[in-house]
Design an enzyme around this catalytic site. Structure first.
Site, short mmCIF file in Angstrom:
data_model
loop_
_atom_site.label_atom_id
_atom_site.label_comp_id
_atom_site.label_asym_id
_atom_site.label_seq_id
_atom_site.Cartn_x
_atom_site.Cartn_y
_atom_site.Cartn_z
CB CYS A 109 -0.92 0.00 1.22
SG CYS A 109 -2.02 -1.43 1.31
CG LEU A 110 4.12 3.87 -2.49
CD1 LEU A 110 4.64 4.56 -1.23
CD2 LEU A 110 5.28 3.44 -3.38
CB SER A 142 0.74 10.74 -3.60
OG SER A 142 0.33 9.67 -2.76
N GLY A 143 0.68 9.43 -6.91
CA GLY A 143 1.07 8.24 -7.67
C GLY A 143 2.56 8.24 -7.88
N GLY A 147 -8.09 -10.43 -37.83
CA GLY A 147 -9.33 -10.30 -37.06
C GLY A 147 -9.46 -11.31 -35.94
CD GLU A 196 6.05 -2.82 -8.89
OE1 GLU A 196 6.61 -1.98 -8.15
OE2 GLU A 196 5.53 -3.85 -8.45
CG ASN A 198 7.58 2.32 -19.11
OD1 ASN A 198 7.75 1.77 -18.01
ND2 ASN A 198 7.37 1.62 -20.21
CD GLU A 199 5.20 8.06 -19.43
OE1 GLU A 199 4.84 7.81 -20.59
OE2 GLU A 199 4.88 7.35 -18.45
#
Length: 395
Positions: free
Chosen positions: A133-134, A139-140, A355, A378, A381-382
């Site tokens: 739990c972060l 806040s990401g 398809g 995690e 990527n930025e």
């Protein structure tokens, strides 16, 4: 998954090849046949994950005295790469649990002997599941700005706040919570273990990752908000010292980045195999698609991207295990590069199915859906680029 690309065991020693074989076999027999059903019915496959734990996959790099397998980061990467061919979503949860084994690893590395022996054994057997739990609603990527508070009153902390996008939320038994015990910024954050059933702990509804529609991917693991309202937790459940939580979180994320990159490798691996087999049986213009040189070249490009990704992930795993100076940058590079390249492989695999690739009867679409979030979690990527560039600019 009945076939393995010949490059899958490249550079591995005999013991690692054996780990890989066991994981590939488990993925083929226990996971792949159920992958579509778990996705469509949103099944959290507890029994299958506990079978994986019987093979030592519940606490891969936790020390053996508390029930872990005591393996290296590279060994772990090899195992998750193979398991992900069976179900990327479920393997990603197992990898997150190992992050709890990263969590169990967090407890194993930073906890007291009493905490290690209390929490780690049931986590390693998957008798109990854990969540990390972060992330919070506000806040990401800027994790150091988290607001969930833990104010000490006597021999307890009183937690208030909420966490967002928590894998295993509501199902897990143990929650490793990063919360604010002190001043603003990273040095005011501590790490506290909260057990399910603690008064004041509750959960939001199961997330629909695409509002008002079905979830895009990762349907075999529940995702919910975790909410704390005057939740009293013993001071004895704090991992490490006060103010050490952000350091613990960041060290955990380095391993998590390798784990999620590893899961990405064999989603791509599986997609290449599915595409190869499709090209052999699908005919157009009177001949198998496999005879088309353009498609042969595309398959070659996909395999090359996969091998390049595998090499950087394995290099980062070794760097983290050996605590090399450039380990953080390498873990970021591995996560960024592997998830970008392997998603491109999965996307191209779907394209080459035509398809049919867009039908849920064909597994290639599920690998792509389950994979997409790997470029976000995690650390997006930025953010990976933000972590890599300072190592290039410093004198």
């Amino acid at each position: 998954m009945c076939a393995i690309l010949p490059t899958a065991s490249m550079g591995l020693n005999e013991e690692q090849k054996e780990f890989q074989k066991v994981a590939f076999d488990f993925a083929a027999w226990e996971m792949a046949p159920n992958m579509a059903e778990w996705d469509q019915k949103e099944v959290f496959p507890v029994d299958v994950m506990r079978k994986a734990a019987q093979l030592g996959f519940g606490g891969v790099y936790v020390r053996t005295d508390v029930g872990g397998s005591g393996l290296s980061r590279l060994d772990t990467s090899v195992i998750f790469e193979a398991l992900a061919t069976g179900c990327t979503s479920t393997t990603a949860y197992i990898s997150i649990h190992n992050k709890v084994s990263m969590y169990a690893w967090m407890i194993d590395s930073f906890g007291s002997d009493e905490q290690r022996h209390k929490f780690c054994p049931p986590l390693c057997t998957l008798e109990k599941f854990a969540s990390y739990c972060l992330t919070e609603p506000g806040s990401g990527s800027d994790a150091a700005s988290l607001l969930t508070s833990a104010k000490q009153q006597g021999d307890h902390y009183i937690l208030n706040g909420s966490k967002a996008f928590i894998s295993g939320g509501g199902e897990s038994d143990i929650y490793i919570v990063m919360c604010r015990t002190g001043r603003p910024g990273p040095k005011g954050i501590s790490c506290i273990v909260v057990e399910k059933g603690t008064p004041g702990l509750s959960f939001g509804k199961k997330e629909k990752k695409f509002p008002d529609f079905c979830q895009v991917g990762w349907n075999s693991q529940p995702t919910r908000a975790v909410i704390f309202k005057d939740c009293a937790v013993s001071v004895a459940h704090r991992i490490g010292s006060e103010g050490q939580g952000f350091l613990i979180a960041m060290k955990g994320l380095n391993g998590g980045r390798i784990n999620i990159a590893s899961c990405s490798l064999d989603a791509a691996h599986a997609s290449i195999i599915l595409t190869r087999d499709h090209l052999k049986v699908r005919k157009q213009f009177g001949a198998p698609l496999a005879n088309n040189q353009y498609l042969q070249f595309q398959l070659a490009n996909m395999a090359t991207r996969l091998v390049a990704s595998l090499l950087i992930v394995h290099s980062a795993a070794v760097a983290l295990q050996e605590k090399q100076e450039d380990a953080v940058a390498l873990c970021s590079m591995a996560k960024f590069f592997a998830t970008e390249e392997c998603f491109a492989i999965c996307n191209q695999a779907l394209q080459m199915h035509g398809g049919y690739g867009y039908l849920k009867d064909y597994a290639v679409q599920q690998y792509m859906r389950d994979f997409r979030v790997h470029q976000i979690l995690e650390g997006s990527n930025e953010v990976m680029r933000m972590l890599i560039s300072p190592s290039l600019l410093q004198e």
